[in-house]
Each structure stands twice: as C-alpha cells, then as structure tokens.
Design a protein around this motif. Structure first.
Motif, short mmCIF file in Angstrom:
data_model
loop_
_atom_site.label_atom_id
_atom_site.label_comp_id
_atom_site.label_asym_id
_atom_site.label_seq_id
_atom_site.Cartn_x
_atom_site.Cartn_y
_atom_site.Cartn_z
N LYS A 198 19.36 101.28 15.80
CA LYS A 198 19.58 100.08 15.46
C LYS A 198 18.72 99.27 16.65
O LYS A 198 18.81 99.37 17.48
CB LYS A 198 20.89 99.48 14.84
N ASP A 199 17.59 98.66 15.95
CA ASP A 199 16.51 98.33 16.55
C ASP A 199 16.82 96.52 15.93
O ASP A 199 16.28 96.24 14.83
CB ASP A 199 15.11 98.49 16.00
N GLY A 200 17.22 95.70 16.96
CA GLY A 200 17.24 94.08 16.39
C GLY A 200 18.39 94.56 15.20
O GLY A 200 19.47 94.67 15.38
N LYS A 201 17.41 94.01 14.06
CA LYS A 201 18.65 94.26 12.89
C LYS A 201 17.71 95.04 12.04
O LYS A 201 18.78 95.13 11.16
CB LYS A 201 18.44 92.21 12.15
N ILE A 202 16.78 95.90 12.60
CA ILE A 202 16.71 97.20 12.11
C ILE A 202 17.38 97.81 12.14
O ILE A 202 17.48 98.31 13.12
CB ILE A 202 15.20 96.99 11.30
N PHE A 203 17.96 99.05 10.85
CA PHE A 203 19.00 100.21 11.54
C PHE A 203 17.33 101.81 10.95
O PHE A 203 16.40 101.82 10.29
CB PHE A 203 19.62 100.77 9.90
N LYS A 204 16.85 102.77 11.41
CA LYS A 204 15.94 103.08 11.34
C LYS A 204 17.06 104.76 11.57
O LYS A 204 18.20 105.35 12.19
CB LYS A 204 15.21 103.82 13.49
N VAL A 205 16.62 105.01 10.59
CA VAL A 205 17.37 106.43 9.37
C VAL A 205 16.48 108.03 9.91
O VAL A 205 15.67 107.36 9.42
CB VAL A 205 17.66 106.99 8.75
N LYS A 206 17.06 108.87 11.02
CA LYS A 206 15.86 109.63 10.50
C LYS A 206 16.84 111.38 10.18
O LYS A 206 18.24 111.67 9.93
CB LYS A 206 15.77 110.30 12.57
N THR A 207 15.86 112.06 9.17
CA THR A 207 16.46 113.61 8.33
C THR A 207 16.00 114.06 9.17
O THR A 207 14.45 113.83 9.68
CB THR A 207 16.28 113.50 6.72
N ASP A 208 15.96 115.73 8.20
CA ASP A 208 14.88 116.61 8.54
C ASP A 208 14.01 116.53 8.18
O ASP A 208 13.40 117.60 8.38
CB ASP A 208 15.76 117.70 8.47
N LYS A 209 13.49 115.78 7.35
CA LYS A 209 12.46 115.38 6.44
C LYS A 209 11.08 114.24 6.97
O LYS A 209 9.93 114.53 7.50
CB LYS A 209 11.99 116.05 5.67
N ASP A 210 12.38 113.42 7.28
CA ASP A 210 11.29 112.03 7.52
C ASP A 210 12.25 111.25 8.54
O ASP A 210 12.97 111.43 9.08
CB ASP A 210 10.80 111.90 6.26
N THR B 191 31.91 97.56 8.94
CA THR B 191 32.25 98.73 9.76
C THR B 191 31.94 96.69 11.22
O THR B 191 31.48 95.75 10.57
CB THR B 191 31.54 99.65 10.31
N THR B 192 32.13 98.10 12.89
CA THR B 192 31.94 96.69 13.75
C THR B 192 30.69 96.36 13.35
O THR B 192 30.46 95.77 14.93
CB THR B 192 32.75 97.41 14.80
N THR B 193 30.10 97.23 12.85
CA THR B 193 28.02 96.81 13.02
C THR B 193 27.76 96.37 11.95
O THR B 193 27.84 97.04 10.85
CB THR B 193 27.42 98.74 13.44
N ALA B 194 27.36 94.60 12.13
CA ALA B 194 26.53 93.83 11.18
C ALA B 194 25.21 94.73 10.64
O ALA B 194 24.77 94.85 11.16
CB ALA B 194 25.57 92.85 12.14
N GLY B 195 25.88 94.26 9.71
CA GLY B 195 24.56 95.55 8.69
C GLY B 195 25.06 96.50 7.82
O GLY B 195 24.52 97.38 6.99
N LEU B 196 26.16 97.26 8.59
CA LEU B 196 26.38 98.74 8.45
C LEU B 196 27.46 99.01 7.78
O LEU B 196 28.42 98.14 8.45
CB LEU B 196 26.25 99.70 9.73
N PHE B 197 27.78 99.03 6.43
CA PHE B 197 28.81 99.50 5.46
C PHE B 197 29.36 100.85 5.10
O PHE B 197 29.08 101.90 5.56
CB PHE B 197 28.13 98.56 3.94
N TYR C 37 24.66 90.36 2.81
CA TYR C 37 24.31 90.69 4.03
C TYR C 37 22.65 90.66 4.18
O TYR C 37 21.71 89.57 4.31
CB TYR C 37 24.66 91.68 4.59
N VAL C 38 21.13 91.18 3.19
CA VAL C 38 20.42 91.08 3.27
C VAL C 38 19.88 89.31 3.01
O VAL C 38 19.49 88.60 3.78
CB VAL C 38 19.59 91.50 2.03
N ALA C 39 20.84 88.86 1.82
CA ALA C 39 20.04 87.48 1.98
C ALA C 39 21.00 86.40 2.45
O ALA C 39 19.68 85.71 2.94
CB ALA C 39 21.14 86.70 -0.04
N GLU C 40 21.95 86.56 3.53
CA GLU C 40 22.02 85.93 4.03
C GLU C 40 20.48 85.87 5.53
O GLU C 40 20.97 85.17 6.52
CB GLU C 40 24.03 85.63 4.65
N ASN C 41 20.55 87.00 6.28
CA ASN C 41 19.55 88.05 6.96
C ASN C 41 18.44 87.79 7.21
O ASN C 41 17.96 88.17 8.19
CB ASN C 41 20.33 88.75 7.70
#
Length: 306
Positions: A86-98, A264-270, A300-304
C-alpha cells in the motif's frame, strides 16, 4: 493498470463481489490462479443454493457466476497473486504475470480443507469423499458413511449426517475426542453413531464411487476393511491468508477477522468468503459476503476518491 477495485480470488465470494462492483460502475478486476468457482468447482451437485437450476453442478454454477460478472463489465485474469503493498491510499498488487494498482482490494482467497493424505482421497473427491456434510449429506440417505476427525466440527457434522445416513462411523486417531463435552454427550447418545478410536484411514476404495475404506489401528497396527458409501473429512481448514498477515488481524487458526461490513484493520481492504472468520462456510454465505464487501468498497471509493 489501475482499477477502482481489485478482487483476489474467483470463488463465489469474489465473483459475487465482481458482479456487484460492475453494477455499481466500479472498474474491477478478478484475479484467480485456477478456474473460476473455488471449492465449489469440484462439487458434482449443488442442490442447496436458492434458485439454482435443477441438477446444477459446481462447475455449471461457477461458470454462470463468472459469465454474469463479465456480462456486466468485470475483468477476469487467470493469474496467481504474489504480493500486496500500500502506497498512500493506493494498493499495489503483484501477480506471477503483471502488476496492478487499485483504490480498494477485496481478499477472497478462501480456505482449503485439510486432507487426510491417504491413498484414494483425491481420486474420489466429489465421488464419495466430501468435506461438507451440509452440502452433500442429502445424497447419502439410507447409506453408511465415515466421518474422520474428533473435534467439534466432526461430531456436529456426524450428528447432522444421521438425519440421512443409516449408520455413521466417527474415526479418530486418539482414544479421546477433542470436541467439547456437551457435543460429545449428544454424539455418544446417538444410536446411529459408532466411534472407532485410535485409528486412521489408510486408504479409500471404490469402483467409480466410494465403497469402502481400510482403517489402521495406530496402537496395534491392525488393518480393518470397512464398507462405507462415503467419507467426510473434518481435520481442519487451512485459510489462504499468509500473504496478508501484515495488513489484517488473524485469529488463532489464521482466518481473517472482519466486521459485518467486511472491513479489516487496513482502510480500503475488505474480506469476503471462507477466508473470513465466521460460523457457516457455504456458497450462499460466500456470495453474501462478496456483495457486502463490494458495497462497502463502493462507499469507500466515494468517500475517499471522489
């Protein structure tokens, strides 16, 4: 690539989340390392999902769920999740391809039932070997089944199976059960249940479908063949939560603790589905979780971000 919502897991929870997200006009992506459907995809018959077509199977129901998501706009990629940051409010997700970015993320990676590890278990999964009495008990009416395990779930599901089966063997590797005393008392009082202590299942046998098991006494080494029509395994579940432990709260067995809004305990993570700590793990509850998580993500998206 950037999304409003990224869903990790393509079982009923993830697919339900994708459907609701698309209908809310959230740009969303579902990541699933295998085929859509999760555990249900390996279930031969699904009769307890309201509104499903007659003689529905796990694969057909899963495919229809996926089709609905795609029809309304969800993207679906067959990739394995590797890492979350998580970088600020943005989540970064890595997969085996991208790699992807998202404003919100729903964890729907599920939990896998622990296996006995004996010969024939995987071969007859869905053909007499089951991990869910609620799902499959009805198909064993007037038949004989074995339940493997000695905890609360094994005894409770064993008693549930007596509503259908004419005989239920409960096989436990120790000479004492792990279930709470009140549950033990009820199980011992049930005349359809017979306990087989100090024993493990060495092999599950069949001819297309299960017709017997070989049981080994762990103290004497004696092998005994037993005629059964089904084997229900209750030796625990392994939640697929290890890669998220830095972002969420886990219970003592590794399930993610979430609220009724799936936060969950992380904002924006469900969280949604069998990965979540809850009482009942079924297709219908997973789908409900996914819908709630998606609505919470939309708010969450609408509010943030808007």
């Amino acid at each position: 690539m950037s999304y409003d919502l990224l869903i990790i897991g393509g079982g009923p929870a993830g697919l339900s989340a994708g459907l609701y997200a698309s209908r809310a006009n959230l740009k969303n992506l579902i990541l699933e390392k295998g085929d859509a459907g999760g555990q249900i995809a390996s279930t031969s018959e699904v009769d307890n999902y309201p509104g499903s077509i007659k003689n529905a199977t796990g694969p057909t129901l899963s495919m229809r769920m996926k089709e609905q998501c795609v029809e309304f706009g969800s993207e679906f990629k067959k990739e394995e999740f590797i890492d979350l940051k998580k970088d600020g409010k943005i989540f970064k997700v890595k997969t085996d391809k991208d790699e992807y970015e998202a404003k919100t993320v729903i964890i729907a990676t599920g939990a896998d039932p622990k296996e006995i590890g004996c010969k024939g278990e995987r071969e007859y999964r869905g053909m007499g070997v089951s991990y869910c009495a609620t799902c499959d008990g009805f198909f064993f009416r007037d038949l004989t089944v074995a339940v493997v395990g000695g905890g609360d779930s094994a005894l409770e599901e064993g008693m549930f199976l007596t509503k259908f089966a004419k005989k239920v063997y409960i096989i436990h590797r120790r000479d004492e059960l792990r279930a709470v005393k009140s549950i033990q008392d009820k199980a011992f009082a049930n005349n359809k249940i017979e306990f087989v202590f100090d024993s493990v299942v060495e092999e599950i046998k069949g001819d297309g479908v299960v017709n017997g098991i070989t049981v080994k006494n762990v103290k004497t080494g004696e092998l005994t063949d037993m005629a059964v029509d089904g084997v229900f395994v209750y030796v625990g579940y392994k939640p697929n939560s290890a890669k998220f432990r830095d972002f969420v709260e886990l219970d003592e067995t590794g399930f993610i603790i979430g609220t009724e809004e799936m936060t969950t305990t992380t904002a924006g993570l469900f969280v949604a589905g069998d990965i979540r700590k809850k009482m009942l793990k079924q297709v219908i509850t997973a789908a409900a979780d996914g819908a709630i998580a998606s609505v919470s993500a939309e708010k969450y998206v609408a509010e943030n971000f808007e």
